[in-house]
Design an enzyme around this catalytic site. Structure first.
Site, PDB file in Angstrom:
ATOM      1  N   HIS A  36       0.812  -1.213   0.000  1.00  0.00           N
ATOM      2  CA  HIS A  36       0.000   0.000   0.000  1.00  0.00           C
ATOM      3  C   HIS A  36       0.852   1.272   0.000  1.00  0.00           C
ATOM      4  CE1 HIS A  36      -2.585   3.120   1.775  1.00  0.00           C
ATOM      5  NE2 HIS A  36      -3.605   2.445   1.281  1.00  0.00           N
ATOM      6  N   ASP A  37       0.782   2.020  -1.097  1.00  0.00           N
ATOM      7  CA  ASP A  37       1.348   3.384  -1.185  1.00  0.00           C
ATOM      8  C   ASP A  37       2.836   3.485  -0.852  1.00  0.00           C
ATOM      9  OD1 ASP A  37      -1.236   4.042  -1.776  1.00  0.00           O
ATOM     10  OD2 ASP A  37      -1.518   5.470  -0.155  1.00  0.00           O
ATOM     11  N   LYS A 123      -4.721   4.687  -6.885  1.00  0.00           N
ATOM     12  CA  LYS A 123      -5.238   5.007  -5.544  1.00  0.00           C
ATOM     13  C   LYS A 123      -5.877   6.395  -5.557  1.00  0.00           C
ATOM     14  CE  LYS A 123      -5.546   4.022  -1.109  1.00  0.00           C
ATOM     15  NZ  LYS A 123      -4.526   4.624  -0.267  1.00  0.00           N
TER      16      LYS A 123
END
Length: 284
Positions: A36-37, A123
């Site tokens: 994630h990110d 995202k």
């Protein structure tokens, strides 16, 4: 409004993991990994050579390698380098222009760079499920467990875990493969997920083999009844290790070394002897 400079802190240890309300068993055949990110922009707030980020990247890389070896799909989230005001909307009010001010930092850090078999998700909001095909792709491949790693623990990672739960996808938040604004907020995110929407685990719990002798010791210590720590060459049974727990370890490690069984572990139940068995074929 923008994220301020961040500082390293000690990652949560196994004994600090909050009590999980659920006891879901991790199943590699039903799982997927979410990174994630982990973009240069978001990690840049810790500056160069952050011990925290180095360890988090190391743990995520180990999980990614395990997933690759076991045909577990790997998904990434990454904010786009440019976002219109319409797309960004209220994020502008909360965080300012964000990544759009530094489009050159959009890439995932080199140590975790995705390959052609990985899936990149654009995202748009805190949850990785928002305006993305993640739920559809998981369900089409029979995956209903999601390993969550990355940044930031109390924002996108925690919200994604909660969103997964509401979609009947079991989230596994990996405590030492996450980073956050602060240790306090990191632990808060773990407590929330453990009590409301998922299961919190350590990296070592998901990997079939410990990565080092120190990691083996960390895994074994909670299984002992004695408060004193054994030396590496001392019999673990003398410190309270019982046969049921030893059989569970044998079953876990047999996934990587097919010849390991209870008898082999019980023959010489020491950290030294077990590490010699487990580290076969591992390059130093």
């Amino acid at each position: 409004m923008a994220i301020q400079k961040l500082h390293s802190y000690a990652l949560p240890a196994a004994q600090e993991i909050p009590l999980n309300k659920v006891s879901w068993a991790f199943d590699p055949q039903r799982a997927a990994l979410l990174i994630h990110d982990m973009q240069q922009y978001f990690l840049g707030f810790w500056g160069d050579n952050s011990p925290l980020i180095e360890k988090v990247v190391e743990n995520i890389a180990a999980l990614r390698q395990f997933c690759k070896q076991n045909n577990i799909p790997v998904y990434y989230t990454a904010q786009p380098s440019t976002q219109s005001d319409e797309d960004r909307a209220l994020l502008n009010d909360m965080w300012g222009p964000g990544l759009t001010r530094s489009p050159d930092q959009q890439r995932v850090v080199a140590a975790l760079a995705p390959d052609e078999s990985d899936t990149m998700l654009v995202k748009w909001r805190y949850s990785a499920f928002y305006r993305s095909p993640l739920e559809k792709m998981l369900k089409e491949t029979g995956r209903d467990q999601l390993i969550i790693t990355g940044v930031y623990a109390h924002i996108g990672c925690m919200i994604t875990a909660t969103d997964a739960f509401m979609r009947d996808i079991k989230p596994f938040m990996v405590a030492d493969a996450l980073a956050d604004f602060s240790r306090e907020e990191h632990l808060m995110a773990l407590r929330f997920v453990a009590g409301r929407s998922g299961r919190v685990v350590m990296t070592e719990e998901l990997l079939p083999l410990p990565a080092s002798k120190a990691a083996l010791r960390t895994l074994v210590m909670p299984l002992l009844d004695e408060s004193d720590e054994p030396l590496d060459d001392e019999n673990l049974i003398d410190y309270g290790l019982d046969s049921v727990r030893m059989m569970a370890l044998a079953a876990r490690w047999r996934k990587a070394h097919h010849d390991i069984d209870f008898v082999m572990l019980a023959k010489n139940p020491t950290i030294d002897a077990w590490w010699a068995l487990l580290s076969r074929g591992v390059k130093s």
